[in-house]
Design an enzyme around this catalytic site. Structure first.
Site, PDB file in Angstrom:
ATOM      1  N   CYS A  78     -27.714 -31.169  61.993  1.00 19.28           N
ATOM      2  CA  CYS A  78     -27.324 -32.516  61.590  1.00 19.28           C
ATOM      3  C   CYS A  78     -27.585 -32.633  60.091  1.00 19.28           C
ATOM      4  O   CYS A  78     -28.742 -32.600  59.657  1.00 19.28           O
ATOM      5  CB  CYS A  78     -28.115 -33.567  62.360  1.00 19.28           C
ATOM      6  SG  CYS A  78     -27.782 -35.255  61.823  1.00 19.28           S
ATOM      7  N   GLU A  86     -18.843 -38.334  67.131  1.00 20.21           N
ATOM      8  CA  GLU A  86     -19.806 -37.257  67.310  1.00 20.21           C
ATOM      9  C   GLU A  86     -20.063 -36.994  68.786  1.00 20.21           C
ATOM     10  O   GLU A  86     -20.229 -37.924  69.585  1.00 20.21           O
ATOM     11  CB  GLU A  86     -21.125 -37.603  66.624  1.00 20.21           C
ATOM     12  CG  GLU A  86     -21.026 -37.669  65.102  1.00 20.21           C
ATOM     13  CD  GLU A  86     -22.384 -37.619  64.442  1.00 20.21           C
ATOM     14  OE1 GLU A  86     -23.185 -36.725  64.802  1.00 20.21           O
ATOM     15  OE2 GLU A  86     -22.659 -38.471  63.582  1.00 20.21           O
ATOM     16  N   HIS A 125     -16.817 -28.488  64.944  1.00 13.73           N
ATOM     17  CA  HIS A 125     -16.039 -29.613  64.428  1.00 13.73           C
ATOM     18  C   HIS A 125     -14.547 -29.325  64.566  1.00 13.73           C
ATOM     19  O   HIS A 125     -14.108 -28.180  64.371  1.00 13.73           O
ATOM     20  CB  HIS A 125     -16.354 -29.861  62.949  1.00 13.73           C
ATOM     21  CG  HIS A 125     -17.757 -30.300  62.702  1.00 13.73           C
ATOM     22  ND1 HIS A 125     -18.132 -31.631  62.668  1.00 13.73           N
ATOM     23  CD2 HIS A 125     -18.880 -29.595  62.498  1.00 13.73           C
ATOM     24  CE1 HIS A 125     -19.428 -31.710  62.445  1.00 13.73           C
ATOM     25  NE2 HIS A 125     -19.908 -30.484  62.337  1.00 13.73           N
ATOM     26  N   CYS A 163     -21.623 -38.579  59.055  1.00 16.97           N
ATOM     27  CA  CYS A 163     -21.983 -37.292  59.655  1.00 16.97           C
ATOM     28  C   CYS A 163     -21.953 -36.251  58.549  1.00 16.97           C
ATOM     29  O   CYS A 163     -20.883 -35.953  58.005  1.00 16.97           O
ATOM     30  CB  CYS A 163     -21.003 -36.928  60.777  1.00 16.97           C
ATOM     31  SG  CYS A 163     -21.298 -35.294  61.499  1.00 16.97           S
ATOM     32  N   GLY A 166     -20.150 -33.083  59.464  1.00 16.46           N
ATOM     33  CA  GLY A 166     -18.733 -33.431  59.554  1.00 16.46           C
ATOM     34  C   GLY A 166     -18.079 -33.518  58.191  1.00 16.46           C
ATOM     35  O   GLY A 166     -16.953 -33.050  57.992  1.00 16.46           O
TER      36      GLY A 166
END
Length: 288
Positions: free
Chosen positions: A65, A225, A165, A234, A237
């Site tokens: 993360c 997410e 992703h 994110c 992301g």
């Protein structure tokens, strides 16, 4: 704590062991009956300066993360777990060690740059059940995977930044009215198509889904997410979006990435992807 509105319950596990069940995590993250958050981070001792033990809001484990790494760095700096005078640290994650360079104001971390490492483009390692269909300078990748949906086809570029992703560069004008009511990304309804794509069988471990437009001031994105739902930001992301945009010729190797919670600056260099942004503390409390 939060990074651009991507918010976390952060627990100090540096001096005593803390264990939480999936039910504990989901109860704490409940925004009506708990504290409310996108996930829980237990900061533990690690092989370097600390380890980010991150769980999604549904209690599931997450490998990585990006906003969470910046938050973890701020926690370690602000709580005095780092000797004075340092301007960098290394944080362990389930996706490997991440180096963080940071700035301080009044002895507290204000801004951090995380070296996120090289993007993973091999379909089996992302993972995604799809063949390589594109090439950038001799680098093969899944650049135009078409996923049929009940509303319209979604053509995505697949990247892992330690977690999977799928980046969809959306053409809002061509989307059906039940998905979009206007010409802005914030008018796109993610409530149905987000969960549909996140859990599609082509993603054996589910995936984070990014919805992106390319604008004069940079890349604009929203994210659904996995294990959480739509969030304000994110970090991984944003990194995946920049990589996908660069590989597909939509932008250069550096860009501002604008999220609902704010802006991150992403650089794709020879040594990997670098993410720069803030981290904030909101309040301290006790969970009964």
């Amino acid at each position: 704590m939060h990074g651009l509105g991507n918010d976390f319950i952060v627990i100090d596990g540096m001096t005593s062991p803390i264990d939480l069940s999936s039910d504990d995590v989901s109860a704490m993250c409940d925004r009506h009956r708990g504290i409310g958050a996108d996930g829980v981070i237990i900061v533990r001792p690690g092989e370097e300066d600390g380890f980010m033990d991150y769980r999604n809001a549904d209690g599931s484990l997450a490998q990585m993360c990006g906003n969470g790494v910046r938050v973890t760095a701020k926690f370690l700096v602000d709580r005095g777990y780092l000797p004075p005078g340092r301007d960098s640290l290394r944080i362990g994650t389930r996706a490997g060690l991440k180096e963080v360079r940071f700035e301080t104001a009044g002895g507290r971390l204000s801004r951090a740059t995380v070296t996120m490492g090289q993007p993973i483009l091999d379909p089996a390692a992302i993972p995604v059940h799809a063949p390589v269909d594109s090439d950038h300078g001799g680098v093969p990748y899944v650049g135009a995977l078409m996923i049929p949906t009940p509303w319209c086809p979604a053509t995505v570029t697949c990247v892992s930044m330690g977690n999977p992703h799928a980046v969809w560069f959306v053409d809002l004008e061509s989307m059906p009215d039940e998905l979009v009511r206007g010409d802005r990304l914030d008018s796109l309804d993610l409530s149905a198509i987000g969960p549909y794509l996140e859990s599609h069988t082509v993603f054996p471990e589910k995936a984070n889904i990014e919805f992106v437009t390319v604008e004069p001031d940079g890349l604009h994105m929203r994210v659904y997410e996995r294990g959480v739902g739509e969030t304000l930001a994110c970090g991984t992301g944003a990194c995946a979006v920049l990589v996908a945009a660069y590989l597909t010729g939509r932008t250069g190797p550096s860009s501002a990435v604008h999220l609902p919670g704010g802006t991150l600056h992403i650089d794709y260099r020879e040594d990997g992807v670098h993410m720069t942004g803030p981290a904030s503390t909101v309040f301290h409390g006790t969970w009964e």
